[in-house]
Design a protein around this motif. Sequence first.
Motif, PDB file in Angstrom:
ATOM      1  N   GLU A   1      19.845 -41.744  19.665  1.00 22.19           N
ATOM      2  CA  GLU A   1      18.774 -42.099  18.733  1.00 22.19           C
ATOM      3  C   GLU A   1      18.294 -40.897  17.930  1.00 22.19           C
ATOM      4  O   GLU A   1      17.958 -41.031  16.744  1.00 22.19           O
ATOM      5  CB  GLU A   1      17.594 -42.709  19.493  1.00 22.19           C
ATOM      6  N   GLN A   2      18.269 -39.723  18.533  1.00 24.24           N
ATOM      7  CA  GLN A   2      17.770 -38.548  17.821  1.00 24.24           C
ATOM      8  C   GLN A   2      18.641 -38.228  16.616  1.00 24.24           C
ATOM      9  O   GLN A   2      18.130 -37.962  15.526  1.00 24.24           O
ATOM     10  CB  GLN A   2      17.722 -37.337  18.760  1.00 24.24           C
ATOM     11  N   ARG A   3      19.951 -38.257  16.780  1.00 24.30           N
ATOM     12  CA  ARG A   3      20.836 -37.982  15.648  1.00 24.30           C
ATOM     13  C   ARG A   3      20.764 -39.094  14.602  1.00 24.30           C
ATOM     14  O   ARG A   3      20.826 -38.836  13.404  1.00 24.30           O
ATOM     15  CB  ARG A   3      22.272 -37.793  16.145  1.00 24.30           C
ATOM     16  N   ILE A   4      20.642 -40.343  15.065  1.00 20.74           N
ATOM     17  CA  ILE A   4      20.515 -41.447  14.113  1.00 20.74           C
ATOM     18  C   ILE A   4      19.245 -41.301  13.289  1.00 20.74           C
ATOM     19  O   ILE A   4      19.218 -41.564  12.083  1.00 20.74           O
ATOM     20  CB  ILE A   4      20.530 -42.789  14.863  1.00 20.74           C
ATOM     21  N   ARG A   5      18.174 -40.842  13.928  1.00 25.58           N
ATOM     22  CA  ARG A   5      16.883 -40.734  13.254  1.00 25.58           C
ATOM     23  C   ARG A   5      16.775 -39.497  12.365  1.00 25.58           C
ATOM     24  O   ARG A   5      16.168 -39.549  11.285  1.00 25.58           O
ATOM     25  CB  ARG A   5      15.768 -40.721  14.301  1.00 25.58           C
ATOM     26  N   GLU A   6      17.369 -38.385  12.758  1.00 22.03           N
ATOM     27  CA  GLU A   6      17.112 -37.115  12.083  1.00 22.03           C
ATOM     28  C   GLU A   6      18.196 -36.704  11.089  1.00 22.03           C
ATOM     29  O   GLU A   6      17.910 -35.953  10.154  1.00 22.03           O
ATOM     30  CB  GLU A   6      16.936 -36.005  13.127  1.00 22.03           C
ATOM     31  N   LEU A   7      19.425 -37.160  11.257  1.00 23.38           N
ATOM     32  CA  LEU A   7      20.481 -36.759  10.335  1.00 23.38           C
ATOM     33  C   LEU A   7      20.426 -37.601   9.059  1.00 23.38           C
ATOM     34  O   LEU A   7      20.089 -38.785   9.099  1.00 23.38           O
ATOM     35  CB  LEU A   7      21.853 -36.904  10.993  1.00 23.38           C
ATOM     36  N   PRO A   8      20.732 -36.994   7.902  1.00 21.96           N
ATOM     37  CA  PRO A   8      20.662 -37.747   6.640  1.00 21.96           C
ATOM     38  C   PRO A   8      21.744 -38.826   6.569  1.00 21.96           C
ATOM     39  O   PRO A   8      22.887 -38.605   6.990  1.00 21.96           O
ATOM     40  CB  PRO A   8      20.873 -36.670   5.574  1.00 21.96           C
ATOM     41  N   LEU A   9      21.365 -39.981   6.030  1.00 20.93           N
ATOM     42  CA  LEU A   9      22.274 -41.112   5.910  1.00 20.93           C
ATOM     43  C   LEU A   9      22.212 -41.643   4.493  1.00 20.93           C
ATOM     44  O   LEU A   9      21.131 -41.902   3.963  1.00 20.93           O
ATOM     45  CB  LEU A   9      21.903 -42.221   6.894  1.00 20.93           C
ATOM     46  N   ASP A  10      23.354 -41.835   3.881  1.00 21.28           N
ATOM     47  CA  ASP A  10      23.415 -42.407   2.544  1.00 21.28           C
ATOM     48  C   ASP A  10      23.331 -43.926   2.654  1.00 21.28           C
ATOM     49  O   ASP A  10      24.234 -44.567   3.192  1.00 21.28           O
ATOM     50  CB  ASP A  10      24.715 -41.990   1.858  1.00 21.28           C
ATOM     51  N   GLY A  11      22.242 -44.503   2.164  1.00 27.37           N
ATOM     52  CA  GLY A  11      22.066 -45.939   2.278  1.00 27.37           C
ATOM     53  C   GLY A  11      21.598 -46.396   3.637  1.00 27.37           C
ATOM     54  O   GLY A  11      21.627 -47.593   3.923  1.00 27.37           O
ATOM     55  N   ARG A  12      21.184 -45.460   4.494  1.00 31.57           N
ATOM     56  CA  ARG A  12      20.681 -45.764   5.839  1.00 31.57           C
ATOM     57  C   ARG A  12      21.697 -46.562   6.660  1.00 31.57           C
ATOM     58  O   ARG A  12      21.363 -47.516   7.349  1.00 31.57           O
ATOM     59  CB  ARG A  12      19.345 -46.504   5.760  1.00 31.57           C
ATOM     60  N   ASN A  13      22.938 -46.139   6.593  1.00 28.19           N
ATOM     61  CA  ASN A  13      23.990 -46.753   7.394  1.00 28.19           C
ATOM     62  C   ASN A  13      24.331 -45.830   8.547  1.00 28.19           C
ATOM     63  O   ASN A  13      24.992 -44.799   8.365  1.00 28.19           O
ATOM     64  CB  ASN A  13      25.232 -47.005   6.543  1.00 28.19           C
ATOM     65  N   PRO A  14      23.900 -46.140   9.780  1.00 31.82           N
ATOM     66  CA  PRO A  14      24.119 -45.216  10.901  1.00 31.82           C
ATOM     67  C   PRO A  14      25.579 -45.037  11.272  1.00 31.82           C
ATOM     68  O   PRO A  14      25.940 -44.030  11.895  1.00 31.82           O
ATOM     69  CB  PRO A  14      23.317 -45.848  12.040  1.00 31.82           C
ATOM     70  N   LEU A  15      26.443 -45.988  10.923  1.00 30.68           N
ATOM     71  CA  LEU A  15      27.848 -45.852  11.285  1.00 30.68           C
ATOM     72  C   LEU A  15      28.558 -44.755  10.502  1.00 30.68           C
ATOM     73  O   LEU A  15      29.712 -44.428  10.799  1.00 30.68           O
ATOM     74  CB  LEU A  15      28.574 -47.188  11.092  1.00 30.68           C
ATOM     75  N   GLN A  16      27.889 -44.167   9.505  1.00 26.53           N
ATOM     76  CA  GLN A  16      28.461 -42.993   8.855  1.00 26.53           C
ATOM     77  C   GLN A  16      28.610 -41.833   9.835  1.00 26.53           C
ATOM     78  O   GLN A  16      29.451 -40.953   9.636  1.00 26.53           O
ATOM     79  CB  GLN A  16      27.575 -42.558   7.684  1.00 26.53           C
ATOM     80  N   LEU A  17      27.806 -41.845  10.901  1.00 23.06           N
ATOM     81  CA  LEU A  17      27.855 -40.759  11.882  1.00 23.06           C
ATOM     82  C   LEU A  17      29.110 -40.814  12.744  1.00 23.06           C
ATOM     83  O   LEU A  17      29.340 -39.900  13.549  1.00 23.06           O
ATOM     84  CB  LEU A  17      26.603 -40.811  12.765  1.00 23.06           C
ATOM     85  N   GLN A  18      29.918 -41.850  12.606  1.00 25.41           N
ATOM     86  CA  GLN A  18      31.210 -41.864  13.290  1.00 25.41           C
ATOM     87  C   GLN A  18      32.059 -40.674  12.871  1.00 25.41           C
ATOM     88  O   GLN A  18      32.843 -40.144  13.671  1.00 25.41           O
ATOM     89  CB  GLN A  18      31.966 -43.157  12.955  1.00 25.41           C
ATOM     90  N   LEU A  19      31.904 -40.239  11.628  1.00 18.73           N
ATOM     91  CA  LEU A  19      32.736 -39.166  11.100  1.00 18.73           C
ATOM     92  C   LEU A  19      32.415 -37.815  11.731  1.00 18.73           C
ATOM     93  O   LEU A  19      33.141 -36.841  11.502  1.00 18.73           O
ATOM     94  CB  LEU A  19      32.570 -39.085   9.575  1.00 18.73           C
ATOM     95  N   LEU A  20      31.322 -37.715  12.504  1.00 20.92           N
ATOM     96  CA  LEU A  20      30.994 -36.471  13.187  1.00 20.92           C
ATOM     97  C   LEU A  20      31.823 -36.265  14.452  1.00 20.92           C
ATOM     98  O   LEU A  20      31.875 -35.155  14.985  1.00 20.92           O
ATOM     99  CB  LEU A  20      29.501 -36.438  13.554  1.00 20.92           C
ATOM    100  N   LEU A  21      32.437 -37.325  14.939  1.00 20.93           N
ATOM    101  CA  LEU A  21      33.155 -37.245  16.209  1.00 20.93           C
ATOM    102  C   LEU A  21      34.577 -36.749  15.985  1.00 20.93           C
ATOM    103  O   LEU A  21      35.179 -36.970  14.935  1.00 20.93           O
ATOM    104  CB  LEU A  21      33.173 -38.624  16.876  1.00 20.93           C
ATOM    105  N   PRO A  22      35.144 -36.033  16.968  1.00 17.91           N
ATOM    106  CA  PRO A  22      36.497 -35.488  16.802  1.00 17.91           C
ATOM    107  C   PRO A  22      37.552 -36.576  16.679  1.00 17.91           C
ATOM    108  O   PRO A  22      37.484 -37.607  17.333  1.00 17.91           O
ATOM    109  CB  PRO A  22      36.696 -34.662  18.088  1.00 17.91           C
ATOM    110  N   GLY A  23      38.508 -36.329  15.780  1.00 13.98           N
ATOM    111  CA  GLY A  23      39.600 -37.265  15.572  1.00 13.98           C
ATOM    112  C   GLY A  23      39.290 -38.411  14.644  1.00 13.98           C
ATOM    113  O   GLY A  23      40.126 -39.297  14.465  1.00 13.98           O
ATOM    114  N   VAL A  24      38.097 -38.416  14.030  1.00 11.05           N
ATOM    115  CA  VAL A  24      37.678 -39.531  13.182  1.00 11.05           C
ATOM    116  C   VAL A  24      37.593 -39.056  11.736  1.00 11.05           C
ATOM    117  O   VAL A  24      36.905 -38.073  11.432  1.00 11.05           O
ATOM    118  CB  VAL A  24      36.314 -40.093  13.630  1.00 11.05           C
ATOM    119  N   VAL A  25      38.292 -39.735  10.835  1.00  7.71           N
ATOM    120  CA  VAL A  25      38.242 -39.442   9.410  1.00  7.71           C
ATOM    121  C   VAL A  25      38.087 -40.751   8.647  1.00  7.71           C
ATOM    122  O   VAL A  25      38.335 -41.830   9.193  1.00  7.71           O
ATOM    123  CB  VAL A  25      39.505 -38.702   8.927  1.00  7.71           C
ATOM    124  N   GLU A  26      37.666 -40.641   7.411  1.00  8.69           N
ATOM    125  CA  GLU A  26      37.534 -41.841   6.578  1.00  8.69           C
ATOM    126  C   GLU A  26      38.917 -42.357   6.221  1.00  8.69           C
ATOM    127  O   GLU A  26      39.780 -41.605   5.766  1.00  8.69           O
ATOM    128  CB  GLU A  26      36.729 -41.535   5.321  1.00  8.69           C
TER     129      GLU A  26
END
Length: 302
Positions: free
Chosen positions: A32-57
């Motif tokens: 929840e802390q990363r979802i709440r504090e990290l910037p999101l374009d359009g408030r889509n929390p699934l953008q944070l998937q790209l922070l995990l290793p091995g994950v690209v768009e």
Amino acid sequence: MAVGEFSNAVTVSAVQTEVQTVGGGLSAVVDEQRIRELPLDGRNPLQLQLLLPGVVEGTGSNRSAQQPPISVHGMRGIANNYMLDGGDNNDPLMGVAAITPNPGALEEFAMTTSNFSAEYGRNMGAVINAVTKSGTNQFRGSAYEFVRNDAYDAKNFFATEKGKLRRNHFGATVGGPIIRDRAFFFGAYEGLRERTAVTRSNLIVPTQAERNGDFSQSAQKPRDPLTGQLFPNNQIPANRFDAPSVNILRLFVPLPNQPSGQYIFNAPVNTDGNQLMGRIDYSPNSKHRLFGRAFHDSNKVN
């Protein structure tokens, strides 16, 4: 005065990491802390998937309005399994998440990228399991609004005027106990009201001379459909004009506003979105827990 004794002690402490012996899955949790504090374009929390290793768009045509596809360890963007509170949450057409709770309604999501256990299946890619928030023994709530306005923007270089932008992203959450230590409720609402005007510059419209039948200065010369030959002096006679067509051209097709014959304008686009979630949790004892959740998500673009 006697000299006192001097002593110095250094204490080193560390938390021992437990070895996972139950399963061999490679996973990570976006809390929840990363979802709440990290910037999101359009408030889509699934953008944070790209922070995990091995994950690209990912690439391809399976791009929904809410999120792009992701590629995990080289897998295709449609090979992932999305779950919400342990249930199926897959868009059968796009291969992405069918619904995405707003950050205020989302507790966390876990992403298992490989070697997941037999309880998961469906696809060969990652398993993304999102968990919605629940109430607690304390009443808590929040309210917010994010505003964007063209008053702070510059004009597009190719536009004749500044594009319109009015974006209001707002919402509220509330949760608390129904029966202390037994039953809890949680509700979240998020709304989007966006009014934009996007610059369009790819329209070539007839000039005033062409509307009068004079194509002498035009690159394309019309031919008489009866003879197949060019009109004399590249001029269509007025008695060959069709009255209904002339009226349609006059009412619905504007004159060019650029020397190149283009008509550049800002096309209005209106977006209205509403997302509402309600959840009730009940714990009859320390070993059992029941919950029910209702989710409504709508978006209208015109």
